[in-house]
Design an enzyme around this catalytic site. Structure first.
Site, PDB file in Angstrom:
ATOM      1  N   HIS A  28      -4.569  10.572   5.645  1.00  0.00           N
ATOM      2  CA  HIS A  28      -3.468   9.832   6.262  1.00  0.00           C
ATOM      3  C   HIS A  28      -2.775  10.560   7.418  1.00  0.00           C
ATOM      4  O   HIS A  28      -2.029   9.944   8.177  1.00  0.00           O
ATOM      5  CB  HIS A  28      -2.428   9.416   5.217  1.00  0.00           C
ATOM      6  CG  HIS A  28      -1.939  10.532   4.343  1.00  0.00           C
ATOM      7  ND1 HIS A  28      -1.294  11.651   4.823  1.00  0.00           N
ATOM      8  CD2 HIS A  28      -1.977  10.681   2.983  1.00  0.00           C
ATOM      9  CE1 HIS A  28      -0.953  12.442   3.826  1.00  0.00           C
ATOM     10  NE2 HIS A  28      -1.378  11.880   2.688  1.00  0.00           N
ATOM     11  N   HIS A  78      -5.510   6.408   7.647  1.00  0.00           N
ATOM     12  CA  HIS A  78      -4.849   5.494   6.736  1.00  0.00           C
ATOM     13  C   HIS A  78      -3.333   5.563   6.962  1.00  0.00           C
ATOM     14  O   HIS A  78      -2.775   6.623   7.237  1.00  0.00           O
ATOM     15  CB  HIS A  78      -5.157   5.863   5.284  1.00  0.00           C
ATOM     16  CG  HIS A  78      -6.540   5.521   4.860  1.00  0.00           C
ATOM     17  ND1 HIS A  78      -6.836   4.405   4.114  1.00  0.00           N
ATOM     18  CD2 HIS A  78      -7.720   6.139   5.096  1.00  0.00           C
ATOM     19  CE1 HIS A  78      -8.141   4.357   3.899  1.00  0.00           C
ATOM     20  NE2 HIS A  78      -8.696   5.406   4.483  1.00  0.00           N
ATOM     21  N   GLU A  99       0.827   5.768   0.486  1.00  0.00           N
ATOM     22  CA  GLU A  99       0.142   7.027   0.738  1.00  0.00           C
ATOM     23  C   GLU A  99       0.821   8.085  -0.119  1.00  0.00           C
ATOM     24  O   GLU A  99       2.022   7.988  -0.409  1.00  0.00           O
ATOM     25  CB  GLU A  99       0.191   7.412   2.221  1.00  0.00           C
ATOM     26  CG  GLU A  99      -0.459   6.405   3.152  1.00  0.00           C
ATOM     27  CD  GLU A  99      -1.949   6.196   2.913  1.00  0.00           C
ATOM     28  OE1 GLU A  99      -2.582   7.100   2.311  1.00  0.00           O
ATOM     29  OE2 GLU A  99      -2.469   5.142   3.308  1.00  0.00           O
ATOM     30  N   ASP A 110      -2.364  -0.409   6.629  1.00  0.00           N
ATOM     31  CA  ASP A 110      -3.340  -0.859   5.631  1.00  0.00           C
ATOM     32  C   ASP A 110      -2.872  -2.128   4.926  1.00  0.00           C
ATOM     33  O   ASP A 110      -3.694  -2.991   4.581  1.00  0.00           O
ATOM     34  CB  ASP A 110      -3.608   0.246   4.611  1.00  0.00           C
ATOM     35  CG  ASP A 110      -4.524   1.331   5.161  1.00  0.00           C
ATOM     36  OD1 ASP A 110      -4.893   1.244   6.344  1.00  0.00           O
ATOM     37  OD2 ASP A 110      -4.854   2.272   4.414  1.00  0.00           O
ATOM     38  N   ASP A 135       0.852  -1.178   0.000  1.00  0.00           N
ATOM     39  CA  ASP A 135       0.000   0.000   0.000  1.00  0.00           C
ATOM     40  C   ASP A 135       0.894   1.237   0.000  1.00  0.00           C
ATOM     41  O   ASP A 135       2.049   1.185   0.447  1.00  0.00           O
ATOM     42  CB  ASP A 135      -0.921   0.020   1.226  1.00  0.00           C
ATOM     43  CG  ASP A 135      -1.943   1.141   1.139  1.00  0.00           C
ATOM     44  OD1 ASP A 135      -2.687   1.191   0.142  1.00  0.00           O
ATOM     45  OD2 ASP A 135      -1.982   1.979   2.050  1.00  0.00           O
TER      46      ASP A 135
END
Length: 246
Positions: free
Chosen positions: A57, A153, A9, A158, A7
């Site tokens: 986030h 997040h 960000e 995640d 994942d």
């Protein structure tokens, strides 16, 4: 089989608008078991973060000011994911951003797809649950994966949650019922057991052999199920060679 649940960000939604990756989280699995070998990177994007992204986030420009830029960690990142199947929720988003970062460094690094297989769990979820919400939070509720600690997040968090969701979503039957009633306990979303992480180096489980009375009660139960269904159960068709615990 080596898989890496991944994942990211970012500073915003669109790399073509100059947005950058600011966090990468990778969780390694081999043969569907978490190895504990993870990779977690924060990156200095050398630009401001959109207010909308910050609300998602919570990673600020100030926090990232002393973090390395992508070019400083690209070799470490690629060494970790090379040859693996990447498991990503909404893969075009993360892969698109990572490929954008690679292109900024020149053609020598190629693309993510040239190095890895990519499995999109959002596509998989939409196929399994058409017409339903299939974001990560919805899948956590559907598969009883704990995510109460997830207020914002985060790439590694995640990825860890997605690893549990992926294992639950692809694990087939999760609960075995000998009740012979309506089959409502035969796997499926509504009765999936809560996911609990087990250490990869846990000791081998002991084999507890049944007593004669337990075997007899088991056989009596199978006979009752067979009588209700009008045909023998699968277990009654097994031979001694098929049942190594006897």
């Amino acid at each position: 089989m080596r898989q890496v649940v991944l994942d990211t960000e970012t500073t915003g939604l669109e790399p073509n608008d100059g947005h950058r990756v600011i966090e990468i989280g990778c969780v390694e699995m081999e043969n569907r078991r978490l190895t504990g070998n993870n990779l977690h990177l924060y990156l200095n994007p050398e630009r401001e973060i959109d207010a909308g992204a910050l609300a998602v986030h919570g990673i600020s420009t100030e926090f990232l000011a002393d973090k390395p830029t992508f070019d400083k960690v690209v070799d470490e990142f690629l060494a970790f994911v090379d040859g693996a199947e990447l498991v990503i929720h909404n893969a075009p988003f993360d892969v698109g951003f990572l490929n954008h970062e690679l292109r900024r460094l020149g053609a020598r690094y190629g693309t993510i797809e040239q190095r890895c297989g990519v499995l999109d769990t959002l596509v998989m979820a939409r196929q399994k649950h058409p017409g339903q919400k299939n974001n990560l939070d919805a899948l956590c509720r559907r598969y009883f994966v704990e995510n109460g600690h997830r207020e914002l997040h985060g790439a590694l968090l995640d990825a860890e949650i997605l690893a549990d969701v992926y294992l639950a979503m692809t694990g087939g039957q999760t609960r075995l019922s000998l009740g012979g009633n309506d089959g409502s306990e035969q796997g499926g979303d509504a009765t999936a057991e809560a996911i609990r992480r087990l250490s990869a180096d846990r000791p081998t489980l002991a084999v507890v052999r049944p007593s004669e009375s337990e075997i007899q009660r088991h056989n009596d139960k199978l006979t009752a199920i067979a009588g209700k269904n009008g045909e023998p159960t699968v277990w009654q068709g097994l031979t001694e060679d098929d049942t190594p615990l006897q």
